[in-house]
Write an enzyme that holds these catalytic residues in place. Structure first.
Site, short mmCIF file in Angstrom:
data_model
loop_
_atom_site.label_atom_id
_atom_site.label_comp_id
_atom_site.label_asym_id
_atom_site.label_seq_id
_atom_site.Cartn_x
_atom_site.Cartn_y
_atom_site.Cartn_z
N ARG A 139 -1.95 -2.40 -18.62
CA ARG A 139 -2.77 -1.68 -18.79
C ARG A 139 -3.58 -0.61 -17.59
NH1 ARG A 139 -5.82 -4.51 -22.19
NH2 ARG A 139 -7.82 -3.06 -21.84
N GLU B 52 -0.65 4.82 -0.09
CA GLU B 52 -1.51 6.49 -0.57
C GLU B 52 -0.34 7.42 -0.37
OE1 GLU B 52 -5.07 6.00 2.21
OE2 GLU B 52 -5.72 4.42 1.04
N ASP C 81 -7.12 13.90 -25.36
CA ASP C 81 -6.66 12.49 -24.74
C ASP C 81 -5.99 11.53 -25.91
OD1 ASP C 81 -7.06 8.95 -24.31
OD2 ASP C 81 -9.10 9.86 -23.92
N THR D 14 -3.52 6.08 -21.90
CA THR D 14 -3.69 4.57 -21.53
C THR D 14 -2.26 3.89 -21.94
OG1 THR D 14 -4.63 4.06 -23.00
CG2 THR D 14 -5.69 4.35 -21.60
N LYS E 242 -1.97 1.09 -25.04
CA LYS E 242 -1.73 -0.09 -26.84
C LYS E 242 -0.62 0.51 -27.27
CE LYS E 242 -7.06 2.51 -25.93
NZ LYS E 242 -6.61 2.54 -24.87
N TYR F 77 0.86 -1.70 -0.09
CA TYR F 77 -0.24 0.16 0.21
C TYR F 77 1.14 1.55 -0.25
CZ TYR F 77 -5.21 -0.50 0.31
OH TYR F 77 -6.12 -0.88 -0.19
#
Length: 425
Positions: A237, A58, A202, A228, A231, A56
């Site tokens: 991903r 954060e 985008d 992203t 691609k 973790y």
């Protein structure tokens, strides 16, 4: 506890292991033509499946809400610096878990519910998060869409300007998911300046091409750029947000955490860092240019074999194939091509009269095949094979022509054996 520490997946969960093995076989044995998919390196896969799965973290490097984040900070800092270097920008947030969440973060940071924004219409190649009425972007905000011209099937910047002047959006989005032509970022900048809008690009589909110099960069024209990473960029991903002006730093970072996400996926951030390093190598530029060269070869082959390409061609990695003249639906073509071991997705074409669940077209892309090592000659062959399968569907209906599909499968197998993926795995 010995089994917990020592059993491999095949021993611990044979059903999941079998499914993963089958998926590896599918990727090896079929030609991947989905424009939004690629084949990541073994190093990216290894980072994605690393022990950072357990951590973790954060917060952000140097400002965490958990202890034990020393190495998570190393990983995230490397990912940030590599992203900035790769795309030539001043700031980067590498925590978004997906493309949808990166765009949601921009909306959360810069818009209030009900604010007006502009994006490319879904029916013209836009993305769900650019204002679709079934998406949060269309439900919580006031989307105004621009589209493509009916004749050219390209974006008319004069029409974009007219719509922007009429609606005065707070945010304008350029970039799409099924648009095969170059984006005129400078023209979008001029329109955004005229109406006082923030300009968001985008570039999820074209980011690998931008990184490799095969497509113009949205910087310095755009205020914020999202992408992203799986691609054409060929990473895991996930998503990223990039910007230059420090005034966006606090709102964007707070929108990602704590606004939308809790603990970041450090294992995926590690894989992003690996992918960015790969994209910074000179050979990635050659790869990006081959993607475009291959896309043009595929489009030309399809047209030579009687299939129409929307807008008459492609400037990037993708294309839409209009099947209307063959009286074949995108749904049937997707299934028929899959039977022939050619994987693609059905896709609406501009001004489509069929539903999104049926469609009149298919979307094709060349990143994954280019990763395999295909060149223009192989993609010209692929275009011919696609046309054969579609002709079988045209003559015989949804069931297609079994003899043609069997013949195509055999030729696909030859190509895949000549250009294997993940040898040794």
């Amino acid at each position: 506890m010995d089994a917990f520490w020592n059993d491999d997946l095949a021993t611990a969960d044979p059903e999941i292991a079998a499914a993963i093995a089958s998926e590896l076989g599918r990727q090896r044995d079929k030609i991947e033509l989905i424009a939004s998919e690629n084949i990541a390196s073994r190093a990216v896969l290894e980072a994605t499946g690393s022990v950072f799965t357990n951590k973790y973290a954060e917060g952000y490097p140097g400002k965490r809400y958990y202890g034990g984040c020393d190495y998570a900070d190393v990983v995230e800092s490397l990912a940030i610096e590599r992203a900035k270097s790769l795309f030539g920008c001043n700031f980067a947030n590498v925590q978004p878990n997906s493309g949808s969440q990166m765009n949601q973060a921009v909306f959360l940071a810069l818009l209030e519910p009900g604010d007006t924004f502009m994006g490319l219409d879904l029916n013209s190649g836009g993305h769900l998060t650019h204002g679709s009425p079934v998406n949060m972007s269309g439900k919580w905000f006031n989307p105004v869409s621009y589209g493509v011209e009916q004749g050219s099937e390209r974006i008319d910047m004069e029409e974009v300007a007219r719509i922007a002047r009429e609606h005065r959006p707070k945010l304008i989005i350029c970039g799409g998911t099924a648009y095969s032509r170059l984006w005129d970022f400078a023209a979008f900048r001029a329109i955004a300046d005229e109406v006082g809008a923030i300009l968001l690009c985008d570039m999820s589909h074209i980011s690998g091409l931008v990184a490799g110099g095969a497509h113009p960069s949205p910087f310095p024209h755009c205020d914020i750029v999202t992408s992203t990473t799986h691609k054409s960029l060929r990473g895991p991903r996930s998503g990223i947000i990039l910007w230059n002006d420090e005034k966006f730093t606090k709102p964007l970072n707070m929108a990602v955490f704590p606004g939308l996400q809790g603990g970041p996926l450090v294992h995926v951030i590690a894989a992003k860092a690996v992918a960015f390093r790969e994209a910074l190598q000179p050979e990635f530029g050659a790869y990006a240019h081959r993607i475009v060269e291959n896309a043009r070869a595929l489009a030309a082959s399809l047209e030579e074999n009687g299939l129409r390409i929307v807008s008459g061609g492609t400037d990037n990695h993708s294309m839409l194939v209009d099947l209307t003249a063959k009286d074949v639906t995108g749904k049937d073509a997707e299934k028929g091509l899959d039977r022939a071991w050619l994987t693609c997705n059905k896709n609406g074409i501009p001004f489509d009269t069929r539903s999104p669940f049926v469609t009149s077209g298919i979307r094709l892309g060349t990143p994954a095949g280019t990763t395999r090592g295909f060149g223009p000659a192989e993609f010209r062959t692929v275009g011919k094979l696609i046309a054969e399968v579609v002709e079988g569907l045209s003559q015989n209906g949804p069931e297609g022509d079994a003899r043609i599909e069997e013949s195509v499968r055999a030729r696909v197998s030859e190509l895949c054996r000549a250009f294997p993926v993940y040898p040794g795995m």
